[in-house]
Write a protein that holds these residues in place. Structure first.
Motif, PDB file in Angstrom:
ATOM      1  N   LEU A  43       0.826  -1.199   0.000  1.00 46.70           N
ATOM      2  CA  LEU A  43       0.000   0.000   0.000  1.00 46.70           C
ATOM      3  C   LEU A  43       0.864   1.253   0.000  1.00 46.70           C
ATOM      4  O   LEU A  43       0.613   2.221  -0.710  1.00 46.70           O
ATOM      5  CB  LEU A  43      -0.902  -0.032   1.234  1.00 46.70           C
TER       6      LEU A  43
ATOM      7  N   LEU B 181       1.051   4.089  -2.801  1.00 49.71           N
ATOM      8  CA  LEU B 181       0.724   5.490  -2.531  1.00 49.71           C
ATOM      9  C   LEU B 181       1.855   6.409  -2.980  1.00 49.71           C
ATOM     10  O   LEU B 181       1.616   7.494  -3.469  1.00 49.71           O
ATOM     11  CB  LEU B 181       0.421   5.685  -1.053  1.00 49.71           C
ATOM     12  N   ASN B 182       3.079   5.937  -2.803  1.00 45.82           N
ATOM     13  CA  ASN B 182       4.202   6.728  -3.286  1.00 45.82           C
ATOM     14  C   ASN B 182       4.112   6.958  -4.781  1.00 45.82           C
ATOM     15  O   ASN B 182       4.233   8.068  -5.263  1.00 45.82           O
ATOM     16  CB  ASN B 182       5.523   6.018  -2.959  1.00 45.82           C
TER      17      ASN B 182
ATOM     18  N   ASN C  80       4.302  18.658   0.786  1.00 42.23           N
ATOM     19  CA  ASN C  80       5.042  17.561   0.188  1.00 42.23           C
ATOM     20  C   ASN C  80       5.975  18.080  -0.885  1.00 42.23           C
ATOM     21  O   ASN C  80       5.627  18.993  -1.627  1.00 42.23           O
ATOM     22  CB  ASN C  80       4.086  16.548  -0.456  1.00 42.23           C
TER      23      ASN C  80
ATOM     24  N   GLU D  40      -4.893   9.275   4.897  1.00 42.86           N
ATOM     25  CA  GLU D  40      -3.595   9.031   5.522  1.00 42.86           C
ATOM     26  C   GLU D  40      -3.425   7.534   5.725  1.00 42.86           C
ATOM     27  O   GLU D  40      -4.265   6.894   6.359  1.00 42.86           O
ATOM     28  CB  GLU D  40      -3.512   9.708   6.883  1.00 42.86           C
ATOM     29  N   VAL D  41      -2.369   6.990   5.164  1.00 46.10           N
ATOM     30  CA  VAL D  41      -2.066   5.582   5.397  1.00 46.10           C
ATOM     31  C   VAL D  41      -0.627   5.509   5.848  1.00 46.10           C
ATOM     32  O   VAL D  41       0.279   5.919   5.123  1.00 46.10           O
ATOM     33  CB  VAL D  41      -2.245   4.738   4.124  1.00 46.10           C
ATOM     34  N   LEU D  42      -0.416   5.016   7.049  1.00 40.81           N
ATOM     35  CA  LEU D  42       0.909   5.039   7.656  1.00 40.81           C
ATOM     36  C   LEU D  42       1.423   6.468   7.556  1.00 40.81           C
ATOM     37  O   LEU D  42       0.771   7.372   8.020  1.00 40.81           O
ATOM     38  CB  LEU D  42       1.832   4.023   6.964  1.00 40.81           C
TER      39      LEU D  42
ATOM     40  N   ASN E   8       1.969   8.009   4.679  1.00 41.81           N
ATOM     41  CA  ASN E   8       1.661   8.551   3.368  1.00 41.81           C
ATOM     42  C   ASN E   8       0.387   9.362   3.406  1.00 41.81           C
ATOM     43  O   ASN E   8      -0.514   9.106   4.193  1.00 41.81           O
ATOM     44  CB  ASN E   8       1.515   7.422   2.347  1.00 41.81           C
ATOM     45  N   TYR E   9       0.337  10.324   2.504  1.00 43.02           N
ATOM     46  CA  TYR E   9      -0.785  11.240   2.501  1.00 43.02           C
ATOM     47  C   TYR E   9      -1.256  11.449   1.063  1.00 43.02           C
ATOM     48  O   TYR E   9      -0.452  11.624   0.154  1.00 43.02           O
ATOM     49  CB  TYR E   9      -0.346  12.569   3.109  1.00 43.02           C
TER      50      TYR E   9
ATOM     51  N   MET F  34      -4.867   4.085   9.315  1.00 44.41           N
ATOM     52  CA  MET F  34      -5.481   4.596   8.102  1.00 44.41           C
ATOM     53  C   MET F  34      -6.671   5.459   8.480  1.00 44.41           C
ATOM     54  O   MET F  34      -7.568   5.023   9.195  1.00 44.41           O
ATOM     55  CB  MET F  34      -5.946   3.443   7.201  1.00 44.41           C
TER      56      MET F  34
END
Lengths: 220, 213
Positions: free
Chosen positions: A6, A10-11, A115, B60-62, B64-65, B204
Motif C-alpha cells: 500500500l 501510494l508513493n 510535500n 492518511e495511510v501510515l 503517506n498522505y 489509516m
C-alpha cells in the motif's frame, strides 16, 4: 492488509497525481474545427510569441466533467509561469491547494500538509513537465512524445496531442491545446480520458511579461 | 535502527495493553429484533443523493498522505462514488449497485485487492451499501443512553448510533474489538459536513469535508 504494498502504491500514486497536476492543460471535441490550412505559419508565429514570453500571470477555471454523474466540478485560482520552467498553480475556490514546480522539484501544499518531490528521478514526470511548459509557452508542437495534429475554427487554433506512450494514454487519451487566433496565446487546455470524462482548463485575464517575483516559486 | 526497535517494542506493548483493555462489547444485550420489516429502520446520513455531494478527501495511510475530491451521487438506483485528485486525475470510480459492487475504473497504482476491499468496505458503509436487506437488532450497550442498531456484515458486527434521529456514528467490530469507526458530524441542510473514517487495527484515516458549490 499488506502495508508495504500500500505504501509503495501510494508513493507511486503521489507521483502520478503530480504528473497530472502538471498537465493541467486539456480540451474538447473538434466540433466546428477543420484541419489547419497553414501549419508552418502557425508554428512560426506561435514560436515567436513564445520566445517573447518571459512571464505569464493568469486566472484559471478548471472544469472536471464526470459524464456518468452528469456533474461538473469547477475550481478556480491563479496561474503563474516564469521562464525557463517555473510554474505555480494556486487553487483558491471552492478548495485551497497549491502546486509549485521549480528547478526540477515539485512542491504541494494542502492545508497544513506539505510535500516535496524531485522530478529528475522520474522520466515520465520529466516528459510531462516538458509538455506543460511547452504547452503554456506555446512550444508544444516540438514534443516528440505525442502524435500532433493541427486544427482551426473561426476564433481558435487547436493543437491535438495523442500520447505515444501507452501508460500515459491511461491517464489522458488526448490533449487539446487551444490558441487565440490573433494573439497566439494558449487560452484553454483540455485533457480527455478514455471514458467520456475530461478536464478542461481555461485561462482568463492573462497578463504577459509583467514582473513576477522569484519568491512566488520558492518553498522551504 | 535503535529507535525503530524501540518503536516496534513500544507498539507491541501498546497492542498488548489494548488487548487487555476491557471488551467494549462485553455488555451488549439484544433488546429487540432481529426484524426485517418497518419496525426498525436504519436511516442513512444522506437524505437525498439525487444531486452529487462533493467532499474534499484526505487519506492518511501510515506516513503517506493523499488528498483529492470525492463525489457521491445516486445514479439509476446505484450509489456512484468517484475520487479524483484536485487537478482532475481520476483515482477510482465505484458503483454500489443494489445487489453488487462494480469497479468502473481504478488507477493502476491503487489496483490491489487489499486496497480495493478496504475502500469498498469503508465507502460502502458510508453510503449504506447492502444495508437494505440486513437483519437489524436493537441492542443496549453499557454506557450508551440510547439503543444502538446492529447488523452483521460478513464476519463483522456493524453498530449504528443515532442522536436526535441523525446517524452520528457507525462502528465495524469483531466480537471483541472495534475495527473501524466512522463519524458523521455537523449536519447542515441534511448533509454531514464532516465524515471521519478511522481504522483501529492499522493506521489509516479518511477525512471527508463537504464542499459547498
Amino acid at each position: 492488509m499488506n502495508l508495504q504494498i500500500l505504501k509503495d502504491m501510494l508513493n507511486k500514486l503521489t507521483l502520478i497525481l503530480v504528473l497530472v497536476a502538471l498537465q493541467l492543460l486539456s480540451v474538447a471535441q473538434a466540433d466546428g474545427y477543420s484541419v489547419m490550412k497553414n501549419v508552418e505559419d502557425f508554428k512560426t508565429k506561435a514560436k515567436q510569441v513564445a520566445d517573447k514570453t518571459t512571464t505569464i500571470s493568469s486566472d484559471f477555471v478548471q472544469k472536471k466533467i464526470l459524464s456518468i454523474m452528469e456533474e461538473e466540478i469547477i475550481s478556480e485560482g491563479k496561474f503563474l509561469f516564469k521562464k525557463e520552467n517555473s510554474i505555480r498553480w494556486e487553487y483558491q475556490t471552492p478548495f485551497v491547494y497549491l502546486i509549485i514546480i521549480n528547478n526540477g522539484e515539485i512542491f504541494i501544499k494542502d492545508d497544513d500538509k506539505e510535500n516535496k518531490f524531485d522530478m529528475k528521478s522520474n522520466k515520465t514526470f520529466k516528459s510531462i513537465n516538458d509538455m506543460i511548459v511547452n504547452s503554456v509557452s506555446g512550444n508544444i508542437m516540438d514534443d516528440d512524445n505525442y502524435e500532433v495534429s493541427y486544427y482551426e475554427s473561426g476564433s481558435y487554433f487547436m493543437v491535438q496531442l495523442i500520447p505515444k506512450d501507452e501508460k500515459m494514454k491511461e491517464y489522458m487519451s488526448t490533449i487539446q491545446v487551444y490558441f487565440d487566433k490573433t494573439s497566439y496565446d494558449v487560452v484553454r487546455v483540455k485533457m480527455m480520458e478514455e471514458s467520456e470524462d475530461y478536464t478542461s482548463i481555461e485561462f482568463k485575464n492573462r497578463v504577459v511579461n509583467s514582473e513576477v517575483p522569484d519568491n512566488k516559486f520558492s518553498f522551504k | 535502527m535503535k529507535s525503530r526497535k524501540f518503536k516496534v517494542g513500544f507498539f507491541t506493548i501498546l497492542l498488548f495493553v489494548a488487548s487487555c483493555a476491557s471488551n467494549p462489547y462485553k455488555n451488549v444485550t439484544v433488546v429487540f429484533g432481529p426484524v426485517m420489516d418497518d419496525r426498525i429502520t436504519l436511516v442513512s446520513a444522506f437524505k437525498d443523493l439525487s444531486k452529487g455531494k462533493l467532499y474534499k478527501a484526505k487519506v492518511e495511510v501510515l506516513k503517506n498522505y493523499l488528498s483529492g475530491l470525492l463525489m457521491i451521487k445516486e445514479v439509476k438506483g446505484s450509489k456512484r462514488v468517484i475520487f479524483t485528485s484536485e487537478t482532475g486525475l481520476k483515482f477510482f470510480d465505484f458503483e454500489f449497485a443494489p445487489d453488487t459492487f462494480i469497479v468502473h475504473y481504478v488507477l493502476e497504482q491503487l489496483d490491489n485487492k487489499h486496497v480495493l476491499n478496504t475502500l469498498r468496505e469503508d465507502i460502502g458503509t458510508v453510503v449504506f451499501h447492502g444495508v437494505e436487506n440486513a437483519a437489524i437488532v436493537q441492542v443496549k450497550i453499557k454506557g450508551e443512553d440510547a439503543l444502538v442498531h446492529r447488523t452483521k456484515d460478513k464476519e463483522d458486527w456493524m453498530y449504528y448510533y443515532y442522536q436526535d434521529e441523525r446517524l452520528n456514528k457507525i462502528e465495524r467490530a469483531s466480537d471483541k474489538k472495534k475495527k473501524v469507526i466512522i463519524t458523521f458530524e455537523n449536519y447542515e441542510e441534511d448533509i454531514p459536513q464532516l465524515i471521519n473514517i478511522v481504522h483501529k487495527d492499522f493506521k489509516m484515516n479518511i477525512e471527508l469535508t463537504y464542499i459547498k458549490r
